[in-house]
Structure formats: C-alpha cells, structure tokens
Design a protein around this motif. Sequence first.
Motif, PDB file in Angstrom:
ATOM      1  N   ALA A  12       1.010  -1.232   0.097  1.00  0.00           N
ATOM      2  CA  ALA A  12       0.156   0.205   0.018  1.00  0.00           C
ATOM      3  C   ALA A  12       0.816   1.268   0.103  1.00  0.00           C
ATOM      4  N   ALA A  13       2.102   1.160   0.555  1.00  0.00           N
ATOM      5  CA  ALA A  13       3.005   2.474   0.595  1.00  0.00           C
ATOM      6  C   ALA A  13       3.507   2.661  -0.962  1.00  0.00           C
ATOM      7  N   TRP A  14       3.438   1.819  -1.858  1.00  0.00           N
ATOM      8  CA  TRP A  14       4.262   2.053  -3.110  1.00  0.00           C
ATOM      9  C   TRP A  14       3.270   2.711  -3.911  1.00  0.00           C
ATOM     10  N   PRO A  15       3.748   3.607  -4.969  1.00  0.00           N
ATOM     11  CA  PRO A  15       2.871   4.208  -5.895  1.00  0.00           C
ATOM     12  C   PRO A  15       2.130   3.059  -6.476  1.00  0.00           C
ATOM     13  N   ARG A  16       0.923   3.723  -6.773  1.00  0.00           N
ATOM     14  CA  ARG A  16      -0.034   2.596  -7.546  1.00  0.00           C
ATOM     15  C   ARG A  16      -0.543   3.072  -8.751  1.00  0.00           C
ATOM     16  N   PRO A  17      -0.539   2.507 -10.023  1.00  0.00           N
ATOM     17  CA  PRO A  17      -0.740   2.977 -11.230  1.00  0.00           C
ATOM     18  C   PRO A  17      -2.250   3.551 -11.282  1.00  0.00           C
ATOM     19  N   ILE A  18      -2.284   4.790 -12.021  1.00  0.00           N
ATOM     20  CA  ILE A  18      -3.685   5.373 -12.290  1.00  0.00           C
ATOM     21  C   ILE A  18      -3.962   5.553 -13.421  1.00  0.00           C
ATOM     22  N   ARG A  19      -5.145   5.364 -13.971  1.00  0.00           N
ATOM     23  CA  ARG A  19      -5.773   5.429 -15.352  1.00  0.00           C
ATOM     24  C   ARG A  19      -6.307   6.955 -15.147  1.00  0.00           C
ATOM     25  N   PRO A  20      -5.812   7.760 -15.837  1.00  0.00           N
ATOM     26  CA  PRO A  20      -6.001   9.291 -15.901  1.00  0.00           C
ATOM     27  C   PRO A  20      -7.442   9.342 -16.148  1.00  0.00           C
ATOM     28  N   ALA A  21      -8.280  10.175 -15.338  1.00  0.00           N
ATOM     29  CA  ALA A  21      -9.718  10.608 -15.568  1.00  0.00           C
ATOM     30  C   ALA A  21     -10.040  11.408 -16.723  1.00  0.00           C
ATOM     31  N   TRP A  22      -8.957  12.081 -17.365  1.00  0.00           N
ATOM     32  CA  TRP A  22      -9.095  12.796 -18.548  1.00  0.00           C
ATOM     33  C   TRP A  22      -8.480  12.259 -19.722  1.00  0.00           C
ATOM     34  N   SER A  23      -9.133  12.504 -20.679  1.00  0.00           N
ATOM     35  CA  SER A  23      -8.589  11.595 -21.905  1.00  0.00           C
ATOM     36  C   SER A  23      -7.457  12.481 -22.500  1.00  0.00           C
ATOM     37  N   ALA A  24      -6.281  11.883 -23.182  1.00  0.00           N
ATOM     38  CA  ALA A  24      -5.237  12.467 -23.698  1.00  0.00           C
ATOM     39  C   ALA A  24      -5.498  13.847 -24.409  1.00  0.00           C
TER      40      ALA A  24
END
Lengths: 188, 323
Positions: A12-24
Amino acid sequence: MSRDFNTALRGAAWPRPIRPAWSARSMYRLHRLLVPNAVNRWLARRLEASPRLYRMFIAAEKQIKGSAFGCRMCGQCTLPATGYACPMTCPKQLRNGPCGGVSATGACEVYPDVQCVWVTAYERAEREGRVCDLTLLQRPIDQREWGKSSWVNYWQGRDADLWTADAGLTRTHLILTDVRHLAGGPSA
Amino acid sequence: MTDLGEGRLQTALRTGRFAVTAEIGPPRGADAGAIAAKAEILRDWVDAANITDNQGSHTRLASWAGSILALRSGIEPVMQLTTRDRNRIALQSDLISAGAMGIPNVLMLSGDHPTFGDHPDAMPVFDLDSVQLIWAARLMRDQGRLLSGKPVKPAPQWLIGAVENPFAPPLRFRAQRMGKKVAAGAEFIQTQFVFDLDIFARWMGEVIDLGLEQRCGVIAGVGPIRSVRAMEFMQTKVPGIHIPDDVVRRMRSVPSDRVAEQGLQLCVETIQRLRGTPGVAGVHVMAFGHEHVVPELLERAGIPPRPASRPTEQVGGRVDDVR
C-alpha cells in the motif's frame, strides 16, 4: 476493479498506477494554455516571490493533478511526453517505459488488479499519434524537487532538459565495430 | 585491442560466433565454493555467465562478489546490477569497482519489486531506471564522467548489457523500448525466456526494422522446464514469463517421469530454431538450480563447447590481484 482488503493493503505504501480521468486529447489541447508564455512566466515569478501564494498554488496543483493523474508532486512533470499517464504512479517509478514484469493481460506486477501505467500511456499516446514521444530518453530526476510546483518549474524554464531524443553519445557504438576501440576514443 | 583484454562474450559478438551465456545464482550463505561448483559445470560451454543481483528480491551473496569468485574460477562473469536496491551514488560506485576488479561485462536492469522477495517490508530505491543507469554507465566509460559531471579516471572498461521482455505488454512498444536502451548505450541484450517463437519472431522483425541488431547483440533467453510444478511456478509466481498453450499442453501430455526429458527436448528445439533466426546473436540459458543439464542441453542442440578460452588467462591476470 475489485479491491478486496488484502489487495488494497498489499504494497500500500508504493505508488499505484492510475488510469487518468481525463482523455489525452483534451490534455494536449489544455496544454496550449500552460506553455511558458509571458503571462505564465510573470505568474511564476510572482508566486516564487511569495511563499504564502506559492504554498496555496502547490496545494491547488496537487489537488488538480492528484485527482486527474495520481500526481505525487515530483516537481518534474513528464505528462506531455507520456500520453498524459503519470509514470511516477508506477511502483518502480520507471520514467522510460514499462518493466518486464507486466502480465499478459497488461496488469502491473505489483498490483495485479490494476493496469500497468505504461500500457495505459501507450494506449493513450497511440490513439493520439504520439507514440514517438515515448521513445524520448527521460533523464534522471532531481530528487530535491519533490513537493515543488512543476508548473512553476516549467514556466521558469527549469524543465527544458527533462528529456531528449539523443543520448549525447558522441560515437556511434557497437560491438560489431569493436567497443574497446571506441572506448579508447577522444575523451579517454 | 587485445592488450585491453577483450572478453570472450565480446569476441563472440564482434566476430559473429553464436554466443552462449548462462546464469549463476549466488548462494544465500557465505559460501565461495557454490559459485566455483557452478562455474566448473558451465566453464567450457559458455562465453560468460550472468551473476544475478539478489534475483527475485531474495537476499543472496552480492553480484560483484560472485563476479570476482567467477573470475577466480576461470569463467567470465556478466555482473548484473539492479536499480532496486541502490541509489545513483552506490550504482556508479559499483560500476567503477567492477572496472577496477576486471569484471568484463555488466548488465543493468530495474529488478523485481521487493514485494516478490524475502523482504517485502523493504524500501525499494529506484532512484534511476534501467535506461538511465545504462546511460550513466555509457557516460562513465566513454566520456569518463559521472552523472554529476565529475571525471572518472581511468574510466572503467566493460561491455554494457541490458534486458528486454518481448512477451510483456505493450507488445508493440517492446522493440522501441529496446531501442531506448541501445540509444542509451546497451551493446548486448538478453531476453526473457522464449517459449512463444511467434511473438519472438514478430518482435525480432521489429528490432531488425529499427536496425537495432546491427548495433546491439540480441541474445535470446531459453531454459528447460523441469516439471509441471516448475512450469506452474513460472507462470504464476515469476513476473513476465509467457508460456503459450501449446507448450503447456505438450508438457502435460507426457507421464510425470518423462516431463523433464520433454522440457529438455523442447528447449533443444527452441535453441535450434533461434539459431536459425536472423538477427539472433546467441542464447542465454537460464537453468537456475539445475545448471548440470546445461552441457547436455547445448550438446544436443548442436552447440559445441567454446573455443579454448583466453579470458581465463587474460582476465585471470588481473584476478591474481584480488586473491
């Protein structure tokens, strides 16, 4: 995506991949407003002259970029070169592409319930015809910049050297032409 | 050039002789003999052996120490170095040290995340990524300076290696990712286990289209599947290994006492096909914990023992200093 108790706790302490909320696409458009123009440069100088304003500004930047991209405020934003998917949300913080541990389904090796951020970056860049951005060489980051405003850094011209198309190696290399010979060249 | 002591791996890649590398996993214990025993088995059959760096995030004897022990045993090491456990100060220090100790090859990778190892509670470092570390190594060797700009005199001399996994998504980016490593300075690249020759061939085609195989020796990873259990372990517990369905079916189609032989035969066939694949400069045999099968495997694949070695004398000349 399902996140049971154990999965949520795992690493839980490590960065966690995020799928961006906004389109590229919308981000590439929005970027035109964020370029270091006269107004933004003036704003950056003004902010750096006032610690209180600067603190308020980074709070706002953190809020906006945090919710949209999972921004962790490394202060050296590479989003425009990564399809607006943040590589600092990779548990290994790899800025030059995915590691070899991505599963066949595209899942992160550390968080199997989440898509690898570089798979996301590739999909977004490909859709916008920007895959060549991903081939740029990303320099090591300056770890002292954590917590600072990357927008202000960008407007002040400090981000100009974050990536390059050329490793700056003066000699073309290869073994096929004998590396030791090359290694004994001009600067040795 | 010979006075600089060109390593056996470099000679193979430069002259176009099919290169063979293998892997020596260091022991979890202060046991110098463990490296010597594995070196003894592999010595005549491989150009060089990778000494892994706390593989799978499991604490073991250091790769620099294992590399020196390998040199003493007359086998050329490829010192692996991951960015997981060290910051840029320690990484560059290890690279300089490898040069001083006469280690002829280094190979840099990001490394498995600590989550998979015996200390999941450890702090991962990842101050640099693998591309950045390769770049730093290249600057150090060819321009004689550190990332800080400070001079390194004399500059270390080693061949620079890297890894690539042609089988992990995003598949269409994998050749370009190798291209980044080559642009940063990689001179040879070892791949993840090749079980899916179709995906490998597609990737290799892209590598050739980018002209990368002209600038960087591509060494394909192979290894025999020992048992169905070992296969399942590779599929579920080791990140990034892809075993296609036809291989799984083939391994499951034989009685349990013949699985090992089937795995060996599959590996022999894979090596033979890779040897005939344009752009492939060699094979990297990974047989962790059962190194003794490597000579038989290579012999059956029609790959003869290596030519009488120079590195033992050459690099060994410097080895005397460390004894």
